[in-house]
Design a protein around this motif. Structure first.
Motif, PDB file in Angstrom:
ATOM      1  N   PRO A  73      36.829  36.779  31.509  1.00 47.22           N
ATOM      2  CA  PRO A  73      36.504  37.047  32.920  1.00 47.22           C
ATOM      3  C   PRO A  73      35.663  38.305  33.100  1.00 47.22           C
ATOM      4  O   PRO A  73      34.737  38.336  33.914  1.00 47.22           O
ATOM      5  N   SER A  74      35.988  39.350  32.318  1.00 51.86           N
ATOM      6  CA  SER A  74      35.277  40.612  32.524  1.00 51.86           C
ATOM      7  C   SER A  74      33.823  40.520  32.076  1.00 51.86           C
ATOM      8  O   SER A  74      32.985  41.309  32.488  1.00 51.86           O
ATOM      9  N   GLU A  75      33.528  39.532  31.221  1.00 53.65           N
ATOM     10  CA  GLU A  75      32.161  39.386  30.708  1.00 53.65           C
ATOM     11  C   GLU A  75      31.331  38.440  31.571  1.00 53.65           C
ATOM     12  O   GLU A  75      30.163  38.213  31.287  1.00 53.65           O
ATOM     13  N   ARG A  76      31.961  37.820  32.570  1.00 51.16           N
ATOM     14  CA  ARG A  76      31.242  36.792  33.322  1.00 51.16           C
ATOM     15  C   ARG A  76      30.383  37.382  34.433  1.00 51.16           C
ATOM     16  O   ARG A  76      29.672  36.665  35.122  1.00 51.16           O
ATOM     17  N   ASP A  77      30.533  38.686  34.639  1.00 47.88           N
ATOM     18  CA  ASP A  77      29.767  39.347  35.680  1.00 47.88           C
ATOM     19  C   ASP A  77      30.056  38.774  37.069  1.00 47.88           C
ATOM     20  O   ASP A  77      29.154  38.451  37.831  1.00 47.88           O
ATOM     21  N   ILE A  78      31.334  38.625  37.350  1.00 47.70           N
ATOM     22  CA  ILE A  78      31.756  38.193  38.675  1.00 47.70           C
ATOM     23  C   ILE A  78      32.753  39.226  39.198  1.00 47.70           C
ATOM     24  O   ILE A  78      33.274  40.027  38.434  1.00 47.70           O
ATOM     25  N   ALA A  79      32.976  39.206  40.500  1.00 48.91           N
ATOM     26  CA  ALA A  79      34.010  40.062  41.066  1.00 48.91           C
ATOM     27  C   ALA A  79      34.845  39.190  41.974  1.00 48.91           C
ATOM     28  O   ALA A  79      34.332  38.274  42.600  1.00 48.91           O
ATOM     29  N   MET A  80      36.133  39.470  42.002  1.00 50.45           N
ATOM     30  CA  MET A  80      37.014  38.584  42.753  1.00 50.45           C
ATOM     31  C   MET A  80      37.831  39.372  43.764  1.00 50.45           C
ATOM     32  O   MET A  80      38.272  40.487  43.503  1.00 50.45           O
ATOM     33  N   VAL A  81      38.010  38.761  44.938  1.00 49.83           N
ATOM     34  CA  VAL A  81      38.862  39.349  45.970  1.00 49.83           C
ATOM     35  C   VAL A  81      40.063  38.419  46.135  1.00 49.83           C
ATOM     36  O   VAL A  81      39.890  37.232  46.365  1.00 49.83           O
ATOM     37  N   PHE A  82      41.255  38.990  46.005  1.00 46.70           N
ATOM     38  CA  PHE A  82      42.456  38.167  46.008  1.00 46.70           C
ATOM     39  C   PHE A  82      43.104  38.134  47.385  1.00 46.70           C
ATOM     40  O   PHE A  82      42.912  39.028  48.198  1.00 46.70           O
ATOM     41  N   ASN A  84      46.265  38.588  48.146  1.00 43.96           N
ATOM     42  CA  ASN A  84      47.159  39.721  48.405  1.00 43.96           C
ATOM     43  C   ASN A  84      46.530  41.036  47.924  1.00 43.96           C
ATOM     44  O   ASN A  84      47.229  41.966  47.586  1.00 43.96           O
ATOM     45  N   TYR A  85      45.230  41.081  47.919  1.00 42.56           N
ATOM     46  CA  TYR A  85      44.418  42.275  47.621  1.00 42.56           C
ATOM     47  C   TYR A  85      44.460  42.692  46.150  1.00 42.56           C
ATOM     48  O   TYR A  85      43.455  43.078  45.613  1.00 42.56           O
ATOM     49  N   ALA A  86      45.658  42.649  45.529  1.00 43.32           N
ATOM     50  CA  ALA A  86      45.804  43.026  44.124  1.00 43.32           C
ATOM     51  C   ALA A  86      45.201  44.394  43.830  1.00 43.32           C
ATOM     52  O   ALA A  86      44.544  44.597  42.825  1.00 43.32           O
ATOM     53  N   LEU A  87      45.445  45.350  44.727  1.00 45.48           N
ATOM     54  CA  LEU A  87      45.005  46.719  44.450  1.00 45.48           C
ATOM     55  C   LEU A  87      46.019  47.363  43.518  1.00 45.48           C
ATOM     56  O   LEU A  87      47.191  47.022  43.551  1.00 45.48           O
ATOM     57  N   MET A 145      37.355  44.508  48.775  1.00 48.68           N
ATOM     58  CA  MET A 145      35.950  44.120  48.806  1.00 48.68           C
ATOM     59  C   MET A 145      35.068  45.197  48.201  1.00 48.68           C
ATOM     60  O   MET A 145      34.095  44.897  47.503  1.00 48.68           O
ATOM     61  N   GLY A 146      35.452  46.440  48.463  1.00 47.35           N
ATOM     62  CA  GLY A 146      34.708  47.553  47.879  1.00 47.35           C
ATOM     63  C   GLY A 146      34.739  47.491  46.367  1.00 47.35           C
ATOM     64  O   GLY A 146      33.739  47.710  45.688  1.00 47.35           O
ATOM     65  N   ARG A 147      35.898  47.147  45.842  1.00 43.11           N
ATOM     66  CA  ARG A 147      36.048  47.043  44.394  1.00 43.11           C
ATOM     67  C   ARG A 147      35.111  45.969  43.842  1.00 43.11           C
ATOM     68  O   ARG A 147      34.583  46.099  42.748  1.00 43.11           O
ATOM     69  N   ALA A 148      34.916  44.911  44.639  1.00 43.60           N
ATOM     70  CA  ALA A 148      33.985  43.865  44.205  1.00 43.60           C
ATOM     71  C   ALA A 148      32.538  44.331  44.315  1.00 43.60           C
ATOM     72  O   ALA A 148      31.726  44.093  43.428  1.00 43.60           O
ATOM     73  N   ILE A 149      32.242  45.036  45.407  1.00 40.21           N
ATOM     74  CA  ILE A 149      30.850  45.436  45.652  1.00 40.21           C
ATOM     75  C   ILE A 149      30.331  46.412  44.604  1.00 40.21           C
ATOM     76  O   ILE A 149      29.231  46.264  44.092  1.00 40.21           O
ATOM     77  N   VAL A 150      31.148  47.413  44.259  1.00 37.43           N
ATOM     78  CA  VAL A 150      30.665  48.445  43.346  1.00 37.43           C
ATOM     79  C   VAL A 150      30.252  47.869  41.992  1.00 37.43           C
ATOM     80  O   VAL A 150      29.458  48.455  41.277  1.00 37.43           O
ATOM     81  N   ARG A 151      30.807  46.722  41.680  1.00 37.69           N
ATOM     82  CA  ARG A 151      30.482  46.119  40.394  1.00 37.69           C
ATOM     83  C   ARG A 151      29.069  45.561  40.377  1.00 37.69           C
ATOM     84  O   ARG A 151      28.505  45.303  39.319  1.00 37.69           O
ATOM     85  N   ALA A 155      28.117  37.237  41.156  1.00 41.60           N
ATOM     86  CA  ALA A 155      28.725  36.415  42.196  1.00 41.60           C
ATOM     87  C   ALA A 155      30.039  37.016  42.670  1.00 41.60           C
ATOM     88  O   ALA A 155      30.757  37.647  41.893  1.00 41.60           O
ATOM     89  N   PHE A 156      30.314  36.827  43.953  1.00 44.04           N
ATOM     90  CA  PHE A 156      31.616  37.193  44.508  1.00 44.04           C
ATOM     91  C   PHE A 156      32.477  35.950  44.549  1.00 44.04           C
ATOM     92  O   PHE A 156      32.023  34.882  44.949  1.00 44.04           O
ATOM     93  N   LEU A 157      33.723  36.095  44.170  1.00 37.10           N
ATOM     94  CA  LEU A 157      34.673  34.995  44.319  1.00 37.10           C
ATOM     95  C   LEU A 157      35.769  35.461  45.277  1.00 37.10           C
ATOM     96  O   LEU A 157      36.384  36.495  45.063  1.00 37.10           O
ATOM     97  N   PHE A 158      35.971  34.713  46.341  1.00 33.68           N
ATOM     98  CA  PHE A 158      36.998  35.085  47.317  1.00 33.68           C
ATOM     99  C   PHE A 158      38.101  34.035  47.293  1.00 33.68           C
ATOM    100  O   PHE A 158      37.842  32.853  47.486  1.00 33.68           O
ATOM    101  N   ASP A 159      39.341  34.477  47.067  1.00 33.57           N
ATOM    102  CA  ASP A 159      40.457  33.536  47.069  1.00 33.57           C
ATOM    103  C   ASP A 159      41.299  33.765  48.321  1.00 33.57           C
ATOM    104  O   ASP A 159      42.178  34.606  48.321  1.00 33.57           O
ATOM    105  N   GLU A 160      41.002  33.036  49.375  1.00 35.57           N
ATOM    106  CA  GLU A 160      41.691  33.159  50.659  1.00 35.57           C
ATOM    107  C   GLU A 160      41.900  34.618  51.056  1.00 35.57           C
ATOM    108  O   GLU A 160      43.026  35.042  51.320  1.00 35.57           O
ATOM    109  N   PRO A 161      40.850  35.393  51.128  1.00 37.76           N
ATOM    110  CA  PRO A 161      41.031  36.831  51.315  1.00 37.76           C
ATOM    111  C   PRO A 161      41.593  37.210  52.689  1.00 37.76           C
ATOM    112  O   PRO A 161      42.103  38.300  52.846  1.00 37.76           O
TER     113      PRO A 161
END
Lengths: 356, 281
Positions: A73-82, A84-87, A145-151, A155-161
């Motif tokens: 996953p870390s090599e796929r160059d994607i960012a995901m928003v969960f 329950n946030y998963a902060l 979302m910020g965590r996704a953006i800074v990367r 692609a952004f992946l949103f799971d029922e955010p």
């Protein structure tokens, strides 16, 4: 920024349960795609396969030109928003956003610059040194979302955010996500079970049911020309009326009443009519009032025609007539096969064009 | 919220507190009298005059058969046991729990239950084979021999396993997307999250190690490895001829033996309660 291509993608869990089968989808660069469907339709599984959190049983997923089936996953160059946030609860907002970059050995100065930029975009400047538990739900979602953006991912992946937010916040966050995605031009794949969220966000919708794609199209296409009874019933509120009718000599007959022309062979059909398309008129299909739902701006009348129930929308200014007759424009009649649920024939082009 | 003061409740509380405090008070007071005084008058409720002399003697005077083990040395040994146990058990059981929860390997559940059933077996059951192993490894009379054989902790592994299981999966997934491998995830995410849990286990295991009695007796014959618990016992073991046991010194050592565990509990208490009651997620 990249295209995402899904070829014959399927997922079978150990134990033989098939969650997703034969999904084919080409997502264009910068497109906002929403996967929508009821719970258990496989939409999250599909997203997680793209993310790399779930193994792909069959088929191929490509991000950009790269097939990523076997890539971490870390090599796929994607960012995901969960959902329950998963902060990370023990890190400050700043550390949360910087963590992924730190692991990638991004230079310190650049991390700082990117976090600052994301914080400015999301109006998180005041909270950078707080821990997630000191933030409200909406703010936490922003941090995610910020965590996704800074990367700066492909692609952004949103799971029922937005599912954990209250209704009002959901509407405003929805707008923010849309604006942000437009501004960054990053391809986005978004999962939701909320058809309204799907309609408002998507460039194109993918309606899933039982692990299969029912229809792919722009929100208006899907709304005006649902490919199956499932899509017809799922998209739109109130749900489209689906009624048992017959085609006789090129006319649709509902409960013995001629509703309009039909380009279909004689026989039983499922007739779909949007509640918004039905109008009460001096003459037409006679119905009996069952009950009324007042929504303020409009009013939904639930009526019975013979043994079948249907709903239609009326302005609250119009008095409810004693004896109701309903008519509908011929363009607004949707015919579906009674056995397969698939759409029959073509309905003239949709009335409205999407706003560019 | 104002509550009516109920005299009966307070009476019960006060009686309970007195009942629990009494032995401690008796020990502290008795340790300030001379051995002869105690032998003639019984244990004391009021302070005596020999406090300084007794404690000084206990801490610094050389005793034992070889005549060169002091109270301070015993405190140090007990400390090494307590801290060694607590730290070692936390490290080992965290790693075991991490493997059990996050790595899918064959028979993981079976292994877990094997570890878990050892909870039911007290140390005494396996003390002979353990002794033999240590003896053949030539680890008798060493700190390694004292500490290492008892480090595997079913309790600790069980606690950490349950805690790791309660950490949401999304956190692991987010970390995976953020490029954290197994080692990074463990140190960057799990260890900081387990802080309260670690404090709780630390207290339990420190006291457990501090109070070890049977194991050190078996493992060490060299008086340099004497712990406080053995020291107290050996003071009272001198019923030979017309000797009076040094009750005062035994009491003084007992009081000294209480201090570190109390200190540990006071320091870690807040984290301890948090660790046992709420999960900080």
């Amino acid at each position: 920024m990249a295209e995402i291509t899904l070829k014959n993608v399927g997922k079978t869990y150990a134990g033989g349960v098939t969650a997703v089968s034969e999904v084919n989808l080409e997502i264009r660069d910068g497109e906002f795609i929403v996967l929508v469907g009821p719970s258990g339709c496989g939409k999250s599984t599909l997203l997680r396969m793209v993310a790399g959190l779930e193994e792909i049983s069959t088929g191929e997923v490509a991000i950009g030109a790269r097939v990523v089936n076997k890539i971490e996953p870390s090599e796929r160059d994607i960012a995901m928003v969960f959902q329950n946030y998963a902060l990370y609860p023990h890190m400050t907002v700043r550390e949360n956003m910087a963590y992924g970059l730190k692991n990638r050995k991004t230079p310190k100065g650049e991390i700082e610059a990117r976090v600052a930029e994301a914080a400015r975009m999301l109006e998180l400047n005041a909270y950078l040194d707080r821990k997630p538990r000191a933030l409200s739900g909406g703010q936490r979602q922003r941090v995610a979302m910020g965590r996704a953006i800074v990367r700066q991912p492909e692609a952004f992946l949103f799971d029922e955010p937005l599912s954990n937010l209250d209704a009002k916040l959901r509407v405003s966050m929805r707008g923010e996500i849309r604006k942000l995605q437009r501004r960054l031009g990053t391809t986005a794949l978004y999962v939701t079970h909320d058809q309204l969220e799907a309609m408002t966000l998507a460039d194109r919708l993918v309606v899933l049911n039982g692990g299969r794609v029912e229809q792919v199209g722009t929100p208006l296409e899907v709304y005006h020309r649902p490919a199956t009874t499932f899509v017809a019933a799922f998209i739109g509120s109130p749900a489209m009326n689906l009624l048992d009718a017959h085609v006789v000599g090129g006319r649709v007959i509902l409960e013995g009443h001629d509703m309009g022309p039909a380009q279909a062979p004689d026989g039983p059909v499922t007739l779909g009519i949007r509640a918004e398309e039905l109008q009460s008129a001096p003459r037409g299909l006679p119905v009996k009032l069952d009950y009324v739902e007042e929504l303020g701006a409009s009013r939904i009348l639930h009526v019975a025609a013979g043994g079948q129930y249907l709903a239609f929308v009326q302005s609250p200014e119009i008095a409810i007539p004693e004896q109701i007759y309903l008519t509908v424009r011929p363009q607004a009649l949707h015919l579906f096969d009674t056995a397969t649920g698939a759409r029959i024939g073509q309905v003239p082009a949709p009335v409205a064009e999407p706003v560019p | 919220m104002m509550q009516k003061i109920k005299p009966l409740d307070h009476l019960i509380l006060i009686l309970g507190a007195l009942f629990l405090i009494a032995p401690v008070v008796l020990a502290v007071m008795s340790s300030t009298h001379s051995a002869v005084w105690i032998h003639t008058n019984g244990i004391a409720l009021l302070p005596g005059t020999d406090a300084y002399a007794t404690y000084k003697k206990v801490l610094t005077a050389r005793g034992g058969f070889t005549g060169d083990v002091t109270g301070a040395r015993m405190i140090l040994n007990s400390m090494i046991m307590g801290i060694g146990f607590a730290v070692g058990k936390i490290v080992l059981s965290m790693m075991a729990a991490y493997a059990l929860v996050y790595f899918r390997f064959r028979l993981a559940t079976l292994f877990f239950w094997m570890i878990f059933t050892t909870l039911l077996l007290p140390l005494e059951v396996r003390i002979m084979p353990s002794y033999q192993v240590m003896s053949e490894l030539h680890l008798l009379n060493t700190y390694t021999g004292l500490i290492v054989p008892l480090l595997a902790s079913a309790t600790g592994t069980f606690y950490f396993r349950q805690f790791f299981k309660s950490v949401p999966d999304e956190l692991l997934e987010a970390a995976r997307i953020d490029g954290a491998g197994p080692v990074k995830f463990f140190f960057d995410i799990l260890v900081p999250l387990s802080r309260t849990m670690m404090a709780a286990i630390f207290i339990i295991m420190f006291v457990y190690g501090w109070n070890q009695y049977l194991w050190p007796i078996l493992m060490t014959t060299d008086e340099h490895f004497y712990t406080l618990m053995r020291g107290i016992k050996s003071i009272l073991q001198v019923w030979v001829g017309s000797q009076i046991p040094d009750y005062n010194e035994a009491f003084a050592l007992a009081v000294l033996a209480m201090i570190p565990p109390v200190f540990v509990v006071v320091v870690f208490q807040r984290m301890f309660i948090k660790g046992l009651t709420e999960s900080d997620k």
